[in-house]
Write a protein that holds these residues in place. Structure first.
Motif, short mmCIF file in Angstrom:
data_model
loop_
_atom_site.label_atom_id
_atom_site.label_comp_id
_atom_site.label_asym_id
_atom_site.label_seq_id
_atom_site.Cartn_x
_atom_site.Cartn_y
_atom_site.Cartn_z
N TYR A 273 67.12 -39.74 -18.61
CA TYR A 273 66.45 -38.56 -19.18
C TYR A 273 66.52 -37.40 -18.20
CZ TYR A 273 64.55 -41.76 -22.71
OH TYR A 273 64.39 -42.67 -23.72
N SER A 274 67.71 -37.03 -17.85
CA SER A 274 67.94 -36.03 -16.83
C SER A 274 69.33 -35.45 -17.02
CB SER A 274 67.83 -36.67 -15.44
OG SER A 274 68.15 -35.76 -14.42
N GLU A 275 69.49 -34.18 -16.69
CA GLU A 275 70.81 -33.55 -16.83
C GLU A 275 71.83 -34.12 -15.84
OE1 GLU A 275 69.71 -29.19 -18.69
OE2 GLU A 275 69.68 -29.42 -16.50
N TYR A 276 71.33 -34.73 -14.76
CA TYR A 276 72.22 -35.38 -13.79
C TYR A 276 71.61 -36.71 -13.36
CZ TYR A 276 75.08 -31.20 -13.28
OH TYR A 276 75.94 -30.16 -13.54
N ALA A 277 72.48 -37.68 -13.10
CA ALA A 277 72.06 -38.99 -12.60
C ALA A 277 73.05 -39.44 -11.53
CB ALA A 277 72.01 -40.00 -13.74
N ARG A 278 72.55 -40.16 -10.53
CA ARG A 278 73.44 -40.70 -9.50
C ARG A 278 73.27 -42.21 -9.47
NH1 ARG A 278 73.71 -37.02 -4.78
NH2 ARG A 278 71.59 -37.73 -4.26
N ILE A 279 74.40 -42.93 -9.47
CA ILE A 279 74.37 -44.38 -9.60
C ILE A 279 75.46 -45.03 -8.75
CG2 ILE A 279 73.46 -44.32 -11.96
CD1 ILE A 279 76.45 -45.00 -12.80
N GLY B 52 64.71 -43.73 -19.04
CA GLY B 52 65.98 -43.65 -19.76
C GLY B 52 66.93 -44.73 -19.29
N ILE B 53 66.96 -45.87 -20.00
CA ILE B 53 67.78 -46.99 -19.54
C ILE B 53 69.24 -46.85 -19.97
CG2 ILE B 53 65.81 -48.56 -19.49
CD1 ILE B 53 66.87 -49.82 -22.09
N ASP B 54 69.56 -45.81 -20.73
CA ASP B 54 70.93 -45.55 -21.17
C ASP B 54 71.34 -44.12 -20.81
OD1 ASP B 54 70.90 -48.04 -22.41
OD2 ASP B 54 70.50 -47.23 -24.41
N ILE C 148 79.69 -44.65 -19.44
CA ILE C 148 78.45 -45.16 -20.06
C ILE C 148 77.69 -45.92 -18.98
CG2 ILE C 148 77.48 -46.65 -21.85
CD1 ILE C 148 80.30 -46.42 -23.22
N VAL C 149 76.37 -45.74 -18.94
CA VAL C 149 75.53 -46.46 -17.99
C VAL C 149 74.41 -47.16 -18.75
CG1 VAL C 149 74.18 -46.33 -15.87
CG2 VAL C 149 75.96 -44.62 -16.31
N THR C 150 74.28 -48.47 -18.56
CA THR C 150 73.16 -49.22 -19.13
C THR C 150 72.78 -50.32 -18.15
OG1 THR C 150 74.52 -50.89 -20.26
CG2 THR C 150 74.03 -48.88 -21.49
N GLY C 151 71.55 -50.80 -18.26
CA GLY C 151 71.13 -51.98 -17.52
C GLY C 151 70.90 -51.75 -16.05
N HIS C 152 70.94 -52.88 -15.29
CA HIS C 152 70.63 -52.89 -13.86
C HIS C 152 69.20 -52.34 -13.69
CE1 HIS C 152 74.80 -53.98 -13.12
NE2 HIS C 152 75.14 -53.04 -13.99
N GLY C 153 68.96 -51.48 -12.74
CA GLY C 153 67.62 -50.93 -12.58
C GLY C 153 67.48 -49.54 -13.15
N PHE C 154 68.50 -49.09 -13.88
CA PHE C 154 68.55 -47.72 -14.39
C PHE C 154 67.37 -47.44 -15.32
CE2 PHE C 154 70.83 -44.32 -16.90
CZ PHE C 154 71.03 -43.45 -15.84
N GLY C 155 66.59 -46.42 -14.98
CA GLY C 155 65.47 -46.03 -15.83
C GLY C 155 64.24 -46.91 -15.71
N VAL C 156 64.28 -47.87 -14.78
CA VAL C 156 63.15 -48.79 -14.60
C VAL C 156 62.71 -48.80 -13.14
CG1 VAL C 156 62.38 -51.19 -14.74
CG2 VAL C 156 63.83 -50.24 -16.54
N SER C 157 63.63 -49.10 -12.24
CA SER C 157 63.33 -49.07 -10.81
C SER C 157 64.08 -47.96 -10.10
CB SER C 157 63.68 -50.42 -10.17
OG SER C 157 65.06 -50.71 -10.33
N GLN C 158 64.99 -47.31 -10.80
CA GLN C 158 65.74 -46.18 -10.27
C GLN C 158 65.82 -45.10 -11.34
OE1 GLN C 158 69.26 -46.88 -7.88
NE2 GLN C 158 70.43 -45.40 -9.07
#
Length: 334
Positions: A101-107, A65-67, A87-97
């Motif tokens: 696709y989760s009810e919670y995310a930490r960034i 989930g890259i977004d 809003i969160v997009t890009g960086h390593g989100f959903g690819v290397s971190q």
């Protein structure tokens, strides 16, 4: 301890399995912000993350989930206190971190853009990385001097995620848009989004490629690459600009330098993954304003977390239309 649902993809030998599982907060990566995710989306990268040979995921197991769009639950960043919609997009989100696709995310805090007034979290995910890419492409055309009165602008791969949004954004700004698509069934949607003309893909893939062809377009948003981009460049008007943001037609760029040295054409590459935060913030504000696509709701196809794998397969197979928005939170949220 906080527990929540996440779609986790794992790889054993040559097989990839994706399943909705229970996740614990302690297993999320370190970061400044804990976000309660309301919505995510399905992009081509996300679909590849669920494929055995997708070559996108850098480590397993992973939450793709890259977004993501949602509300800050915990924060160590003063400018983004709890309750802030982001809003969160890009960086390593959903690819290397772990991604959206989760009810919670930490960034890290620098990955988050405050949700601008004029957009809901659902609308933000109808845009997502695809919308940011389209907006960056249009900004490059504007920076190159391409204005609504300069002449028609062509969008290739117009029935895809970036393409449909680019068509609608450009039309909303007053550009005369010519949309290129290999899907005849997408013509009605593209006209609704504002395309003045629909061109078949074959029209831009002639048997004989000319280094320079008749000047036709003031600018281009190319989502295809390969031979399509080569032929588009040969038809750009003197001093025009083309933004290249895709490679579904191939990564090779063959042809002549004539468009560049005889017509002064500019070719600009678009990368939304590592775009500077200032640019992201500015363009998200524009996407809530003058770049907000007309008929955005028309493009939304909402799915649940359990439906992501099936929807991703349809995208890979070319059977997908519009923008797949994934409802993550039980009640969605705005």
């Amino acid at each position: 301890m906080l527990q929540f649902r996440s779609l986790i993809v794992d790889k054993q030998d040559e097989d990839v399995e994706a399943a909705v599982q229970t996740m614990e907060e302690a297993k999320l990566p370190e970061g400044d912000l804990l976000i309660r995710v309301a919505y995510s989306s399905i992009n081509y990268k996300d679909a590849l993350a669920l494929e055995p040979d997708g070559r996108i995921v850098s480590r397993y197991p992973l939450i793709p989930g890259i977004d993501a769009a949602g509300v800050v639950e915990k924060s160590s960043e003063r400018r983004l206190p709890p309750g802030t919609k982001v809003i969160v997009t890009g960086h390593g989100f959903g690819v290397s971190q772990h991604g959206g696709y989760s009810e919670y995310a930490r960034i890290p805090a620098e990955w988050a853009v405050p949700l601008p007034k004029g957009l809901t979290t659902r609308e933000a995910m109808a845009l997502g990385t695809a919308g940011l890419t389209a907006a960056m492409s249009i900004q490059k055309l504007e920076d190159g001097g391409v204005k609504p009165g300069s002449g028609p602008v062509v969008v290739t791969g117009a029935s895809g995620g970036v393409g449909t949004l680019a068509v609608s954004m450009l039309a909303g700004l007053g550009y005369e848009v010519e949309a290129v698509s290999g899907k005849p069934e997408a013509a009605e949607l593209l006209r609704e989004l504002g395309a003045a003309r629909i061109l078949a893909r074959e029209e831009l893939l002639p048997a004989e490629q000319r280094p320079l062809d008749k000047q036709r377009w003031a600018g281009a948003v190319d989502c295809v690459g390969g031979a399509m981009l080569t032929n588009v460049l040969s038809r750009i008007q003197y001093g025009g600009t083309a933004a290249c943001c895709g490679l579904t037609g191939g990564s090779e760029l063959t042809g002549s330098v004539f468009p560049f040295i005889l017509r002064g054409v500019q070719l600009c590459g678009i990368d939304s993954v590592w775009a500077p935060q200032e640019l992201r913030t500015r363009l998200w504000k524009r996407m809530a304003g003058d770049l907000k696509p007309r008929g955005l709701e028309r493009l939304i196809r909402e799915v649940e977390l359990n439906d992501v794998a099936e929807a991703a397969q349809a995208l890979i197979a070319g059977r997908s239309e519009g923008r797949k928005v994934v409802r993550i939170a039980a009640a969605g949220g705005q």
